[in-house]
Write a protein that holds these residues in place. Structure first.
Motif, mmCIF file in Angstrom:
data_model
loop_
_atom_site.group_PDB
_atom_site.id
_atom_site.type_symbol
_atom_site.label_atom_id
_atom_site.label_comp_id
_atom_site.label_asym_id
_atom_site.label_seq_id
_atom_site.Cartn_x
_atom_site.Cartn_y
_atom_site.Cartn_z
ATOM 1 N N VAL A 90 49.297 66.187 44.828
ATOM 2 C CA VAL A 90 49.991 66.424 46.102
ATOM 3 C C VAL A 90 49.032 67.071 47.104
ATOM 4 O O VAL A 90 49.143 66.873 48.316
ATOM 5 N N ASN A 91 48.082 67.805 46.596
ATOM 6 C CA ASN A 91 47.090 68.468 47.450
ATOM 7 C C ASN A 91 46.137 67.421 48.037
ATOM 8 O O ASN A 91 45.446 66.720 47.291
ATOM 9 N N PRO A 92 46.067 67.288 49.372
ATOM 10 C CA PRO A 92 45.196 66.262 49.973
ATOM 11 C C PRO A 92 43.719 66.480 49.680
ATOM 12 O O PRO A 92 42.904 65.568 49.869
ATOM 13 N N TRP A 93 43.354 67.685 49.212
ATOM 14 C CA TRP A 93 41.958 67.966 48.923
ATOM 15 C C TRP A 93 41.418 67.034 47.840
ATOM 16 O O TRP A 93 40.229 66.689 47.836
ATOM 17 N N TYR A 94 42.298 66.581 46.918
ATOM 18 C CA TYR A 94 41.838 65.675 45.870
ATOM 19 C C TYR A 94 41.446 64.315 46.456
ATOM 20 O O TYR A 94 40.553 63.634 45.934
ATOM 21 N N GLY A 95 42.103 63.902 47.529
ATOM 22 C CA GLY A 95 41.688 62.693 48.229
ATOM 23 C C GLY A 95 40.321 62.869 48.866
ATOM 24 O O GLY A 95 39.468 61.962 48.831
ATOM 25 N N VAL A 96 40.084 64.053 49.437
ATOM 26 C CA VAL A 96 38.781 64.358 50.042
ATOM 27 C C VAL A 96 37.684 64.359 48.958
ATOM 28 O O VAL A 96 36.605 63.785 49.148
ATOM 29 N N LEU A 97 37.977 65.003 47.815
ATOM 30 C CA LEU A 97 37.002 65.047 46.716
ATOM 31 C C LEU A 97 36.660 63.643 46.222
ATOM 32 O O LEU A 97 35.507 63.351 45.889
ATOM 33 N N PHE A 98 37.669 62.790 46.194
ATOM 34 C CA PHE A 98 37.462 61.400 45.767
ATOM 35 C C PHE A 98 36.482 60.696 46.706
ATOM 36 O O PHE A 98 35.563 59.992 46.264
ATOM 37 N N PHE A 99 36.644 60.907 48.005
ATOM 38 C CA PHE A 99 35.734 60.302 48.975
ATOM 39 C C PHE A 99 34.330 60.870 48.851
ATOM 40 O O PHE A 99 33.344 60.148 48.983
ATOM 41 N N LEU A 100 34.239 62.180 48.625
ATOM 42 C CA LEU A 100 32.920 62.804 48.488
ATOM 43 C C LEU A 100 32.201 62.318 47.233
ATOM 44 O O LEU A 100 30.976 62.149 47.228
ATOM 45 N N ALA A 101 32.963 62.100 46.156
ATOM 46 C CA ALA A 101 32.359 61.669 44.885
ATOM 47 C C ALA A 101 31.921 60.200 44.938
ATOM 48 O O ALA A 101 30.909 59.827 44.341
ATOM 49 N N HIS A 102 32.690 59.354 45.641
ATOM 50 C CA HIS A 102 32.397 57.909 45.689
ATOM 51 C C HIS A 102 32.538 57.407 47.131
ATOM 52 O O HIS A 102 33.523 56.747 47.459
ATOM 53 N N PRO A 103 31.594 57.690 48.012
ATOM 54 C CA PRO A 103 31.739 57.317 49.431
ATOM 55 C C PRO A 103 32.000 55.829 49.639
ATOM 56 O O PRO A 103 32.868 55.461 50.433
ATOM 57 N N LEU A 104 31.292 54.971 48.919
ATOM 58 C CA LEU A 104 31.452 53.531 49.116
ATOM 59 C C LEU A 104 32.673 52.997 48.371
ATOM 60 O O LEU A 104 33.504 52.290 48.941
ATOM 61 N N ILE A 105 32.796 53.349 47.099
ATOM 62 C CA ILE A 105 33.908 52.849 46.281
ATOM 63 C C ILE A 105 35.243 53.318 46.836
ATOM 64 O O ILE A 105 36.236 52.580 46.834
ATOM 65 N N SER A 106 35.288 54.560 47.346
ATOM 66 C CA SER A 106 36.547 55.096 47.858
ATOM 67 C C SER A 106 37.029 54.314 49.074
ATOM 68 O O SER A 106 38.235 54.115 49.259
ATOM 69 N N PHE A 107 36.082 53.828 49.906
ATOM 70 C CA PHE A 107 36.480 53.018 51.053
ATOM 71 C C PHE A 107 37.084 51.699 50.584
ATOM 72 O O PHE A 107 38.115 51.241 51.090
ATOM 73 N N VAL A 108 36.446 51.083 49.586
ATOM 74 C CA VAL A 108 36.979 49.841 49.011
ATOM 75 C C VAL A 108 38.354 50.100 48.397
ATOM 76 O O VAL A 108 39.276 49.277 48.493
ATOM 77 N N ALA A 109 38.517 51.292 47.788
ATOM 78 C CA ALA A 109 39.780 51.638 47.136
ATOM 79 C C ALA A 109 40.938 51.709 48.118
ATOM 80 O O ALA A 109 42.096 51.514 47.733
ATOM 81 N N LEU A 110 40.645 51.993 49.384
ATOM 82 C CA LEU A 110 41.716 52.012 50.391
ATOM 83 C C LEU A 110 42.434 50.661 50.462
ATOM 84 O O LEU A 110 43.608 50.584 50.809
#
Length: 628
Positions: free
Chosen positions: A204-224
């Motif tokens: 529920v904490n949006p920070w985990y979404g931020v951490l996901f982007f920081l950990a995988h900048p390219l993959i996280s964009f594809v994941a959207l």
């Protein structure tokens, strides 16, 4: 008495909210069938880890909060055009808000037509995706059933479209209780798994979404591109508003639909952390073995219902497009004596049915379709945001800081989802774009063609005032009765009148020039319905006004003219219409190929007799050849 009335109103509101659960939220309600599966086992699936699972869940949670709850349910649903919703209603509201600013009006119309075109593309993809996603549960139960998935899907699609003639109200009465049970069941399935691993609630904490982007900048964009699957169907919340109203839809979302979705997503997330092999189909694997066949049946019913939201929305958008001049006349059937917004459009029903069956056969499974899914939805969502901001600034008078803040947040989200889905274009995302482009071509061709015909007829017509003067000076033979000449311009002589006078050499005792205008509001007030003007020598002009959500019943309105001192006896009234025969030419108007498309659409449009509800035995059509 007051308590009884309040209880009655409350019961009616609850019943409408339940029906809305069945029709409006069917699409978004079946997203759990494939969202998490595609995120972790689809063509762009990610490895299962705590960071990835919590990150995807956090992104899905805040997408549901920001896009569905805040943007659509709270913000965009405020832009109801006298109770009507949908892209065309939004366009009409935006046009009202900008006045006569031609450049801005042109931008608004172009955006709205493209948004409507994308909505039709979504209307094809959504039923195919939802029903395939549900029926694929067969291979979870028994792998040998895989070969029956496509035939079973086609049979279900045929059954769904056969039900459409009974109308949204009839469908809603059946579908509402089923979907209410669906959200309860998927919520309970999720809750059971959450209780096993309650730490999943950290997402529920949006920070985990931020951490996901920081950990995988390219993959996280594809994941959207897969996260957006969680919010597909959000645009139907606004498109179907005219069927149920704002309040029942909001109650249904916040009280029942949203909690059920969240619980199920978090349950799937907890299951994936406990058992990574469940990524093959985490939705069905949430259920114990004994419950999977009943869940498959319920999911199939829910997927059928999911298709209803976009089908009902397509009917509404089509009627509005016809009235606003963006589509040729089509037969529109009313399926409810109580609610004007509940309609059935046979031509659209057939088009969607054929297109969906071809889509199922062509893509074969939900994973292939997931690559095509999302681009049309996110494009339509972005256009909804732009039009709603125009309304907010110009009509609601939002302050600049508030408009800039809201615009930045919503446009950033929509644009992020759209760009993430743009990656899918070579892998199937081209399909809804091609469908949308074809619809856009047809709508703009029809609009431009009608404008060209109107301009040509007006240029070739005689000025009305001198004509009436010449009739007074040299009166022809008059015959008893009233003649009504339908025309698009009250300044020039209708071609049908000239042809009648030329060939029959007579005029009726009373001659009425009638034009029908469609206003940029759903329903015109009774006092503004008609304007009558006496032109002299027993000539009259009548301007009838209808809203874009109304059906123009011309004879019924003419009967009300008696209160204005101009009585009509329908048995003594003859309607004259000019039927244009179009001749495409290479040196005028549009390119020849578009002229031919327009001529084809014009030939196949519903006759004016039926559209304006004029009795066939009171109608005379006179032909006119027009070069375009």
């Amino acid at each position: 008495m007051a308590n009884a009335h309040t209880e009655q109103k409350g019961a009616a509101l609850l019943a409408t909210a339940v029906a809305a659960i069945g029709v409006v939220f069917g699409d978004i309600g079946t997203s759990p069938l494939y969202t998490m599966k595609e995120s972790f086992s689809g063509s762009h699936g990610m490895p299962i880890s705590e960071t990835n699972v919590l990150g995807i869940l956090s992104l899905a949670t805040w997408a549901l909060i920001l896009v569905v709850s805040i943007k659509y349910v709270i913000f965009i649903m405020r832009a109801n055009n006298r109770g009507e919703g949908g892209i065309m209603a939004m366009m009409a509201l935006a046009l009202q808000s900008v006045g006569e600013n031609r450049n801005l009006r042109r931008v608004i119309v172009t955006l709205a037509i493209f948004g409507a075109a994308l909505f039709y593309g979504d209307g094809v993809i959504t039923p195919a995706m939802s029903i395939l996603g549900a029926v694929e549960g067969m291979k979870v139960i028994a792998p040998e059933f895989e070969r029956y998935i496509v035939p079973a899907t086609i049979v279900i699609v045929l059954g769904l479209f056969a039900m459409q003639r009974s109308g949204t109200a009839g469908v809603g009465r059946v579908f509402g209780p089923i979907m209410t049970i669906w959200f309860l069941v998927i919520g309970v399935l999720g809750l059971v798994e959450i209780l096993v691993a309650p730490t999943i609630l950290r997402a529920v904490n949006p920070w985990y979404g931020v951490l996901f982007f920081l950990a995988h900048p390219l993959i996280s964009f594809v994941a959207l591109g897969t996260v957006v699957l969680a919010i597909t169907g959000a645009e139907a919340v606004y498109a179907d508003m005219g069927h149920f109203g704002m309040k029942p839809i909001r109650i249904a979302w916040f009280v029942w639909v949203f909690p059920g979705l969240l619980l199920n997503y978090y349950g799937q997330g907890a299951l994936l952390l406990n058992d990574p092999t469940a990524a093959a189909n985490p939705f069905y694997l949430l259920a114990p073995d004994w419950a999977r066949i009943p869940l498959l049946i319920l999911a199939t019913c829910a997927a059928v219902i999911a298709s209803q939201a976009v089908i009902s929305g397509a009917f509404s958008v089509t009627r509005q497009a016809i009235q606003l001049g963006f589509a040729p006349r089509m037969r529109v059937l009313h399926t409810s004596d109580e609610t004007a917004g509940q309609i059935f459009v046979p031509w659209v029903n057939r088009f969607l049915l054929i297109a969906i069956i071809l889509t199922v056969i062509g893509f074969q499974n939900s994973t292939n379709l997931a690559a095509a899914y999302g681009i049309a939805v996110t494009g339509a969502m972005l256009i909804d945001t732009l039009l709603a901001l125009i309304v907010a600034v110009n009509l609601w008078r939002w302050s600049k800081p508030l408009a800039i803040l809201a615009g930045f947040v919503f446009i950033s989200i929509d644009l992020g989802f759209f760009l993430a889905n743009a990656i899918k274009i070579p892998h199937g995302g081209w399909y809804p774009l091609v469908l949308g482009a074809l619809v856009f071509l047809f709508m703009t061709t029809w609009r431009k063609g009608r404008v060209l015909i109107g301009a040509k007829m007006k240029a070739e017509g005689l000025s009305l005032a001198p004509f009436i003067s010449s009739i007074a000076a040299h009166p022809p033979l008059r015959v008893p009765g009233s003649a009504v000449f339908m025309t698009t311009s009250l300044d020039s002589v209708p071609h049908a009148l000239l042809h009648n006078l030329k060939h029959n050499k007579v005029l009726h005792d009373r001659n009425v020039l009638l034009t029908v205008e469609v206003q940029e509001i759903p329903v015109v007030d009774k006092g503004d319905r008609l304007i009558i003007e006496a032109l002299g020598n027993e000539f009259y002009s009548i301007k009838l006004r209808f809203g874009f959500a109304e059906d123009p019943n011309v004879p019924r309105v003419l009967e009300s003219c008696e209160a204005c001192g101009l009585p009509f006896d329908m048995m003594d009234t003859t309607f004259f219409l000019s039927r244009e025969t179009l001749v495409p030419t290479a040196d005028k108007g549009m390119p020849l190929w578009r002229d031919k498309i327009f001529a084809f659409m014009h030939r196949n449009a519903e006759p004016a007799t039926a559209y304006f509800q004029i009795p066939g035995n009171r109608l005379i059509e006179l032909g006119t050849q027009v070069d375009i």
